[in-house]
Design an enzyme around this catalytic site. Structure first.
Site, PDB file in Angstrom:
ATOM      1  N   ASN A 107       0.828  -1.210   0.000  1.00 21.85           N
ATOM      2  CA  ASN A 107       0.000   0.000   0.000  1.00 21.85           C
ATOM      3  C   ASN A 107       0.860   1.257   0.000  1.00 21.85           C
ATOM      4  O   ASN A 107       1.944   1.272   0.573  1.00 21.85           O
ATOM      5  CB  ASN A 107      -0.927   0.006   1.215  1.00 21.85           C
ATOM      6  CG  ASN A 107      -1.866  -1.180   1.200  1.00 21.85           C
ATOM      7  OD1 ASN A 107      -1.999  -1.824   0.167  1.00 21.85           O
ATOM      8  ND2 ASN A 107      -2.492  -1.470   2.313  1.00 21.85           N
ATOM      9  N   HIS A 124       5.728  -0.619  -2.762  1.00 23.64           N
ATOM     10  CA  HIS A 124       5.252   0.125  -3.934  1.00 23.64           C
ATOM     11  C   HIS A 124       5.351   1.638  -3.742  1.00 23.64           C
ATOM     12  O   HIS A 124       4.657   2.399  -4.419  1.00 23.64           O
ATOM     13  CB  HIS A 124       3.820  -0.299  -4.283  1.00 23.64           C
ATOM     14  CG  HIS A 124       3.752  -1.722  -4.794  1.00 23.64           C
ATOM     15  ND1 HIS A 124       2.572  -2.428  -4.910  1.00 23.64           N
ATOM     16  CD2 HIS A 124       4.731  -2.556  -5.232  1.00 23.64           C
ATOM     17  CE1 HIS A 124       2.841  -3.645  -5.394  1.00 23.64           C
ATOM     18  NE2 HIS A 124       4.137  -3.750  -5.580  1.00 23.64           N
ATOM     19  N   PRO A 220     -11.579 -11.692   3.113  1.00 25.22           N
ATOM     20  CA  PRO A 220     -12.977 -12.149   3.024  1.00 25.22           C
ATOM     21  C   PRO A 220     -13.238 -13.011   1.792  1.00 25.22           C
ATOM     22  O   PRO A 220     -14.251 -13.714   1.731  1.00 25.22           O
ATOM     23  CB  PRO A 220     -13.787 -10.844   2.942  1.00 25.22           C
ATOM     24  CG  PRO A 220     -12.816  -9.784   2.563  1.00 25.22           C
ATOM     25  CD  PRO A 220     -11.448 -10.237   2.953  1.00 25.22           C
ATOM     26  N   ALA A 237     -10.375  -7.529   7.521  1.00 21.43           N
ATOM     27  CA  ALA A 237      -9.194  -7.221   8.335  1.00 21.43           C
ATOM     28  C   ALA A 237      -9.595  -6.727   9.719  1.00 21.43           C
ATOM     29  O   ALA A 237      -9.030  -7.147  10.724  1.00 21.43           O
ATOM     30  CB  ALA A 237      -8.350  -6.161   7.606  1.00 21.43           C
TER      31      ALA A 237
HETATM   32  P1  OAD Z   1      -6.236  -6.021  -4.790  1.00 26.56           P
HETATM   33  O1  OAD Z   1      -7.300  -5.029  -5.055  1.00 26.56           O
HETATM   34  O2  OAD Z   1      -5.695  -6.808  -5.919  1.00 26.56           O
HETATM   35  O3  OAD Z   1      -6.752  -7.070  -3.702  1.00 26.56           O
HETATM   36  C1  OAD Z   1      -7.369  -6.633  -2.511  1.00 26.56           C
HETATM   37  C2  OAD Z   1      -7.669  -7.814  -1.633  1.00 26.56           C
HETATM   38  O4  OAD Z   1      -8.267  -7.314  -0.447  1.00 26.56           O
HETATM   39  C3  OAD Z   1      -8.661  -8.821  -2.250  1.00 26.56           C
HETATM   40  O5  OAD Z   1      -8.181 -10.140  -2.046  1.00 26.56           O
HETATM   41  C4  OAD Z   1      -9.949  -8.565  -1.452  1.00 26.56           C
HETATM   42  O6  OAD Z   1     -10.727  -9.745  -1.291  1.00 26.56           O
HETATM   43  C5  OAD Z   1      -9.372  -8.109  -0.116  1.00 26.56           C
HETATM   44  N1  OAD Z   1     -10.285  -7.328   0.730  1.00 26.56           N
HETATM   45  C6  OAD Z   1     -11.324  -6.529   0.357  1.00 26.56           C
HETATM   46  N2  OAD Z   1     -11.883  -5.978   1.444  1.00 26.56           N
HETATM   47  C7  OAD Z   1     -11.182  -6.415   2.520  1.00 26.56           C
HETATM   48  C8  OAD Z   1     -11.275  -6.195   3.928  1.00 26.56           C
HETATM   49  N3  OAD Z   1     -12.195  -5.404   4.456  1.00 26.56           N
HETATM   50  N4  OAD Z   1     -10.380  -6.819   4.738  1.00 26.56           N
HETATM   51  C9  OAD Z   1      -9.434  -7.641   4.218  1.00 26.56           C
HETATM   52  N5  OAD Z   1      -9.298  -7.885   2.903  1.00 26.56           N
HETATM   53  C10 OAD Z   1     -10.157  -7.282   2.065  1.00 26.56           C
HETATM   54  O7  OAD Z   1      -5.074  -5.239  -4.007  1.00 26.56           O
HETATM   55  P2  OAD Z   1      -3.554  -5.669  -3.787  1.00 26.56           P
HETATM   56  O8  OAD Z   1      -3.415  -7.131  -3.664  1.00 26.56           O
HETATM   57  O9  OAD Z   1      -3.025  -4.809  -2.713  1.00 26.56           O
HETATM   58  O10 OAD Z   1       0.150  -1.865  -7.282  1.00 26.56           O
HETATM   59  O11 OAD Z   1      -2.944  -5.193  -5.168  1.00 26.56           O
HETATM   60  C11 OAD Z   1      -1.569  -5.288  -5.364  1.00 26.56           C
HETATM   61  C12 OAD Z   1      -1.083  -4.156  -6.205  1.00 26.56           C
HETATM   62  O12 OAD Z   1      -1.863  -4.039  -7.407  1.00 26.56           O
HETATM   63  C13 OAD Z   1      -1.224  -2.777  -5.593  1.00 26.56           C
HETATM   64  O13 OAD Z   1      -0.175  -2.476  -4.685  1.00 26.56           O
HETATM   65  C14 OAD Z   1      -1.195  -1.881  -6.784  1.00 26.56           C
HETATM   66  C15 OAD Z   1      -2.112  -2.638  -7.694  1.00 26.56           C
HETATM   67  O14 OAD Z   1      -1.941  -2.420  -9.057  1.00 26.56           O
HETATM   68  C16 OAD Z   1       0.667  -0.735  -7.753  1.00 26.56           C
HETATM   69  O15 OAD Z   1       0.041   0.299  -7.822  1.00 26.56           O
HETATM   70  C17 OAD Z   1       2.090  -0.900  -8.205  1.00 26.56           C
END
Ligand code: OAD
Length: 260
Positions: A107, A124, A220, A237
């Site tokens: 994040n 990132h 979730p 979370a």
């Molecule tokens: P994603 O949007 O790909 O995934 C978010 C995750 O959070 C999913 O698995 C959801 O199910 C979960 N989620 C949603 N609500 C939640 C909650 N209340 N509690 C816990 N989990 C929850 O985001 P990232 O995996 O962070 O990169 O994405 C990785 C990277 O892709 C980011 O850092 C960004 C993006 O492109 C860059 O900008 C370089």
């Protein structure tokens, strides 16, 4: 709201309670309950509404610096108005148990630091920083005041850009290597709120698995990382993280136990 699985919660709690060094690996989901959208949610996710080619690549920035700058300025304002949630706070508070807690986050929102985490690896980058597009270095103080146009770098005059990692770019020097070493040396890894789709970050839990360290996944929804998890806790979370992280010091070895 669906019930949390008590057996999964108990297993996660026990694994974390027995760990002295914990790496907490987070993605956008850990900040979702602070009001910051994730990236890949089918409806509300950022990449469902915005084009990453235009907004999150160097070519997109060079093509329309004002557009990209405004998009990041809006996100920065949203982040500034948001507060760390109970999950960020529980991760920071776990340091008071005497354990070594390192946060490795994808994040860019700075919420782990604002919650009080003392060791945060930002894989990132950070939306609250800017830097010279041509690599002169970090932006001088006061750069954030212009939300419409990227200010010029005071050294070379080219526009400043957000200090985040865009698609196709390398991670900040040393960040991934340190994160991988920490994951391999940790007694347990807690993974929160990441789809596990973006490399190289998503490969980090494998460094823990290769050393036979337990990996606890909190999300979730199903994720790419479930298949390597020792235990998966399905839930948000804020509901799960405060209830599984230790709040007390590790128990001392039992009296009379043989020295290692
Ligand atoms: P994603 O949007 O790909 O995934 C978010 C995750 O959070 C999913 O698995 C959801 O199910 C979960 N989620 C949603 N609500 C939640 C909650 N209340 N509690 C816990 N989990 C929850 O985001 P990232 O995996 O962070 O990169 O994405 C990785 C990277 O892709 C980011 O850092 C960004 C993006 O492109 C860059 O900008 C370089």
């Amino acid at each position: 709201m669906s019930e949390l699985d008590p057996a999964a919660l108990a297993q996660a709690r026990a694994l974390l309670a027995g760990a002295d060094r914990i790496v907490v690996f987070t993605g956008a989901g850990v900040s979702a309950e602070s009001g910051i959208p994730t990236f890949r949610d089918a409806l509300a996710g950022m990449w469902a509404r915005f084009d990453p080619e235009r907004l999150a690549t160097e070519a997109g920035f060079r093509a329309d610096p004002a557009l990209v700058w405004r998009w990041y300025a809006e996100r920065r304002e949203r982040v500034a108005a948001a507060q760390p949630n109970a999950a960020h706070r529980a991760i920071a508070a776990a340091e008071a148990t005497g354990r070594t807690i390192t946060v490795v986050t994808q994040n860019v929102d700075g919420l782990h630091r604002r919650a009080g985490s003392s060791d945060v690896v930002e894989l990132h980058g950070s939306i609250v920083r800017a830097k010279c597009l041509e690599g002169c270095g970090p932006a001088p103080a006061g750069w954030e005041h212009d939300a419409r146009l990227p200010p010029p770098c005071p050294r070379c005059g080219v526009p400043l850009r957000p200090d985040v990692v865009w698609f196709g770019e390398m991670l900040p020097p040393g960040a991934f290597e340190r994160a991988e070493r920490l994951a391999a040396e940790a007694d347990a890894m807690l993974v929160v709120g990441t789809s596990g789709l973006v490399q190289p970050a998503a490969s980090l839990p494998w460094a823990a698995v290769r050393q036979h360290r337990p990996v606890i996944v909190v999300d979730p929804n199903p994720t790419e990382l479930d298949r390597l998890a020792t235990v998966t806790v399905r839930g948000s979370a804020v509901r799960v993280v405060p209830s599984i992280l230790p709040t007390t010091r590790p128990a001392p070895p039992a009296r009379g136990a043989a020295a290692p």
